[in-house]
Design an enzyme around this catalytic site. Structure first.
Site, PDB file in Angstrom:
ATOM      1  N   SER A 100      13.395   1.367   8.032  1.00  0.00           N
ATOM      2  CA  SER A 100      11.991   0.942   8.125  1.00  0.00           C
ATOM      3  C   SER A 100      11.633   0.801   9.596  1.00  0.00           C
ATOM      4  O   SER A 100      12.123  -0.112  10.270  1.00  0.00           O
ATOM      5  CB  SER A 100      11.786  -0.397   7.400  1.00  0.00           C
ATOM      6  OG  SER A 100      12.083  -0.263   6.032  1.00  0.00           O
ATOM      7  N   LYS A 176       5.669   2.064   3.734  1.00  0.00           N
ATOM      8  CA  LYS A 176       6.663   0.979   3.674  1.00  0.00           C
ATOM      9  C   LYS A 176       6.106  -0.290   4.305  1.00  0.00           C
ATOM     10  O   LYS A 176       6.357  -1.407   3.824  1.00  0.00           O
ATOM     11  CB  LYS A 176       7.947   1.408   4.398  1.00  0.00           C
ATOM     12  CG  LYS A 176       9.052   0.326   4.400  1.00  0.00           C
ATOM     13  CD  LYS A 176       9.467  -0.076   2.987  1.00  0.00           C
ATOM     14  CE  LYS A 176      10.482  -1.212   2.967  1.00  0.00           C
ATOM     15  NZ  LYS A 176      11.804  -0.827   3.475  1.00  0.00           N
ATOM     16  N   LYS A 245      10.877  -8.435  10.887  1.00  0.00           N
ATOM     17  CA  LYS A 245      10.748  -7.189  11.650  1.00  0.00           C
ATOM     18  C   LYS A 245       9.671  -6.289  11.043  1.00  0.00           C
ATOM     19  O   LYS A 245       8.848  -5.714  11.752  1.00  0.00           O
ATOM     20  CB  LYS A 245      12.104  -6.478  11.679  1.00  0.00           C
ATOM     21  CG  LYS A 245      12.126  -5.160  12.431  1.00  0.00           C
ATOM     22  CD  LYS A 245      12.032  -3.954  11.506  1.00  0.00           C
ATOM     23  CE  LYS A 245      13.226  -3.860  10.584  1.00  0.00           C
ATOM     24  NZ  LYS A 245      13.170  -2.638   9.713  1.00  0.00           N
TER      25      LYS A 245
END
Length: 298
Positions: A100, A176, A245
């Site tokens: 990701s 995502k 993150k």
């Protein structure tokens, strides 16, 4: 006529990478693996995988090189750093990145890799967690050329129940980011709900069952609410730092696009607060601790 399975290389044998590689081996794919901590490859080597000493060497043994790494900086190092993928890449090979990452950085790296080596890039982040990786039920969102996706669609279907082409390179990462925005905000609200139920004298362990099938139901609710109510924080299936993150990535990208994401921004700050209290390497089910009363014994 029996079809010949493509040879695969895989970098990143972590919480997700290990079960994904185990499924690829079970499906019969020739697999070569590399990890910065070589010891993590041991169970895969025992199951029939070949281990190499550098990421560059993956390209010597694989038609398709797959990555499942921590973040943008790590992917950049593994691909373009010393003994990285770029040093072994050949024209016509394909890189499939399950990590990701930041969408803009993905596009930049894909262009650079193609220009330097002729190796194409598919950003293919996944959703479903370790449970989905083990069961082969991941949702895989793909950015890149459709012809490249078709080269590996059968491989991806060994890992996931759904493979969706979202557009050009970077589109998978945008998707995502949207996924993680929903998951993280949902997890925080579930934590609030469990803490509120507990403080009100309601049996919080019944929340998930009571709301099942209603508009408030979701997979995060069914997984996280019972864990939170029982304070069952082990084993760690994913990390607070990963959600943080991804939230930071979403906020940064939304700023680049001039799009307002105030709820995600708040979620990022709450996640950062929780991580700063020693929970970065813990499971997101620990978010309930942020909302419980200090003297709670739950």
């Amino acid at each position: 006529m029996m079809s010949i399975l493509p040879s695969l290389g895989f970098a990143g044998i972590g919480l997700m990478g290990l079960p994904m590689c185990q499924r690829l081996l079970a499906a019969g794919y020739p697999l070569t693996v590399w990890n910065r901590n070589p010891a993590k490859c041991a169970p895969l080597v025992a199951a029939g995988a070949r281990q190499v000493a550098t990421a560059a060497e993956l390209c010597q043994h694989a038609d398709v090189v797959m990555l499942c790494l921590a973040d943008t900086a790590v992917v950049r190092e593994v691909v373009f750093g010393p003994a990285g993928v770029v040093e072994g890449a050949k024209n016509g090979q394909l890189l499939v990145d399950f990590s990701s990452l930041e969408p803009s950085a993905t596009r930049e790296m894909a262009n650079e890799l193609m220009e330097e080596t002729g190796m194409a890039w598919l950003d293919s982040p996944v959703s479903g967690g370790v449970v989905g990786a083990e069961a082969g039920t991941l949702a895989i969102m793909v950015g890149g050329e459709i012809r490249n996706l078709e080269r590996v669609r059968s491989v991806l279907l060994s890992l996931g129940q759904r493979v969706t082409h979202m557009g050009g390179v970077g589109a998978g990462q945008v998707t995502k980011a949207c996924n993680q925005m929903i998951v993280a905000c949902n997890a925080l609200v579930i934590a609030e709900v469990v803490a509120l139920a507990e403080s009100s004298g309601v049996d919080a362990s019944l929340i998930a069952a009571a709301l099942a099938g209603g508009f408030a139901d979701s997979r995060p609710l069914q997984i996280l609410a019972p864990q939170m109510a029982e304070s069952r924080f082990e084993p760690v299936k994913w990390h607070v730092r990963t959600l943080l993150k991804d939230l930071d990535t979403a906020v940064k990208f939304s700023r680049e696009q001039g799009s307002a994401t105030p709820i995600t921004g708040l979620a990022a700050q709450l996640m950062r607060l929780h991580g700063g209290q020693g929970f970065l390497e813990k499971d997101p089910s620990t978010l309930v601790q942020m909302f419980r009363a200090p003297d709670s014994t739950s």
